[in-house]
Design an enzyme around this catalytic site. Structure first.
Site, PDB file in Angstrom:
ATOM      1  N   SER A  46       0.791  -1.232   0.000  1.00  0.00           N
ATOM      2  CA  SER A  46       0.000   0.000   0.000  1.00  0.00           C
ATOM      3  C   SER A  46       0.824   1.283   0.000  1.00  0.00           C
ATOM      4  O   SER A  46       0.245   2.378  -0.072  1.00  0.00           O
ATOM      5  CB  SER A  46      -0.957   0.010   1.196  1.00  0.00           C
ATOM      6  N   LYS A  49       0.094   3.828  -2.643  1.00  0.00           N
ATOM      7  CA  LYS A  49      -0.932   4.869  -2.543  1.00  0.00           C
ATOM      8  C   LYS A  49      -0.359   6.271  -2.382  1.00  0.00           C
ATOM      9  O   LYS A  49      -1.095   7.255  -2.529  1.00  0.00           O
ATOM     10  CB  LYS A  49      -1.888   4.515  -1.401  1.00  0.00           C
ATOM     11  N   SER A  87      -6.335   3.226   4.028  1.00  0.00           N
ATOM     12  CA  SER A  87      -5.760   2.400   2.970  1.00  0.00           C
ATOM     13  C   SER A  87      -6.839   1.699   2.151  1.00  0.00           C
ATOM     14  O   SER A  87      -6.694   0.546   1.764  1.00  0.00           O
ATOM     15  CB  SER A  87      -4.791   1.363   3.559  1.00  0.00           C
TER      16      SER A  87
END
Length: 448
Positions: free
Chosen positions: A109, A112, A168
């Site tokens: 993640s 991101k 997330s």
């Protein structure tokens, strides 16, 4: 950060089965059918194939290349538990710590950070409403990191960004990718273009949320470049540095959504780090734990990236590297034409000043290049057009660039399995021919 194992993730492909079991039984079947070959030869063939496969892995696997030569007398670097890590000073881009920072790995993640940056650069109105569509349904599978957005639900761009960076939320990434670019494919093309623009050479994205894919990869160094670019954006720092955020009830959800930042360096507690300004955690089974964080103190902003960590090592390793950077280094301005306009800045050990640097000039193609070195290692270089003048220094004719790193471009992760597959097939054919030759030779002896 993904709190549970993502069910859509799959374990590494069983190359053992592909390259050993299948070829073995293929050989046995092809030979036994015609020559009466017996299964007792299976172990011998397995050993031969395993030896070939092991040799191929040694020859074809990319080697870890250190991307930074540090000067003699440089502060002794600390040990970290994470498999890869880098500490970079943001304004200069200078690398202060390197542990396998050019090794290709899954980002999870931390992807991101780039997703949020592309959104902020393309949707300036953070109050714009976003209506969720059925494009999000695959990302709502059990185990995925999500805020459980509903089809038809309306959130603002700002709320979506907080959901991406704090919760997330995978489905929010997908919806925003479609909002910005019309499709996830177009959005990831924008991500890849931005990565190339800021100097990433070992990065490729195929989704906006970081779920593992063989063609979705990066390095610690490239992630540092991405976060370095992102922290230039004030809105990004505000969102990615927030300890908590609440999305109030919407047209589809009656309850408020309370979100907390999963980066422990940004919230009160055991791992809180004074000066931390923004960051993003990540976790998948393929990537293990990942973390990117920026921290500012006095005249320096440091970018720290650690990849493939276990448990809370990502937080302890990041704190260790931040302490190493802030305790041992300081920023020094470099001057060329005059003492009022810096030509750049360099990061040096705290006991060392810019006066200790050696300076050399070289001329080529109407351009003069000045290089600053410390103990024989080049730290900074800047160029300017000839003839030199104070006016020239402050115009667009002046270009600056940093050197001192050697970046290695790795092939796509898909290339290695293809090469191995073709080579193994060739080896299988050769083994078949050799075995059949020996069988025919034995048959001739029996007949004679």
């Amino acid at each position: 950060m993904i709190k549970k194992k993502i069910k859509s993730e799959k374990p590494p492909f069983p190359f053992y089965f592909l390259f050993q079991e299948i070829p073995v039984y293929a050989i046995l079947y092809m030979i036994r059918k015609k020559e009466g070959f017996h299964l007792r030869y299976k172990k011998q063939i397995q050993k031969l194939l395993l030896s070939v496969f092991s040799l191929l892995l040694c020859l074809l696997s990319p080697l870890s290349v250190s991307a930074q030569d540090f000067p003699s007398g440089w502060p002794s670097a600390p040990e970290i538990s994470s498999a890869s890590g880098v500490l970079m000073e943001a304004s200069s881009g200078q690398v202060l710590f390197d542990k396998s920072m050019n090794e290709i790995r899954y980002p999870a993640s931390t992807t991101k950070v780039m997703t949020a940056l592309i959104i902020l650069e393309n949707i300036p109105d953070l109050n714009k409403n976003i209506t969720f569509t059925d494009i999000i349904l695959p990302d709502l599978a059990p185990g995925n990191s999500t805020i459980n957005a509903q089809v038809g639900e309306v959130l603002t761009v700002e709320q979506c960004l907080y959901a991406i960076m704090l919760a997330s939320a995978n489905e929010v990434c997908t919806q925003m990718a479609v909002e910005v670019a019309g499709s996830v494919e177009n959005f990831t093309a924008m991500m890849n273009a931005k990565a190339a623009e800021i100097g990433c050479t070992n990065t490729h994205f195929v989704n906006a949320n970081g779920l593992p894919d063989p063609n979705h990869y990066t390095t610690a160094y490239d992630l540092a470049l991405i976060l370095r670019e992102a922290v230039k954006n004030e809105a990004f720092c505000k969102i990615a540095g927030a300890a908590k955020y609440t999305i109030p009830p919407t047209n589809k959800t009656a309850a408020s959504r309370n979100m907390e930042n999963h980066n422990a360096l940004l919230v009160d507690g055991k791992y809180y780090y004074e000066g931390a300004i923004a960051g993003k955690t990540g976790h998948t089974e393929a990537a293990r734990n990942t973390l990117v964080t920026a921290a500012s103190r006095e005249d320096m902003t440091l970018i720290c990236v650690v990849l493939r960590s276990e448990n809370d090592e990502r937080f302890t390793d990041t704190r260790t590297l931040f302490d190493y950077g802030f305790d041992n280094f300081h920023s020094q301005s470099l001057y060329w034409m005059d003492k009022t306009t810096p030509a750049g800045n360099v990061i040096l050990p705290k006991a060392v000043t810019a006066d200790a640097l050696s300076v050399s000039d070289s001329d080529e193609n109407n351009q003069r290049t000045r290089t600053w070195s410390y103990n024989g290692t080049e730290l900074y270089r800047t160029s300017m057009q000839l003839p030199l003048s104070v006016e020239t220094q402050i115009t667009a004719d002046m270009s600056m660039f940093r050197i001192g790193t050697v970046k290695t471009i790795f092939p796509s992760p898909l290339l290695l399995p293809i090469i191995i597959t073709l080579t193994i097939l060739f080896a299988v054919i050769m083994i078949i021919l050799i075995v059949k030759y020996h069988i025919r030779k034995q048959n001739r002896k029996k007949k004679s």
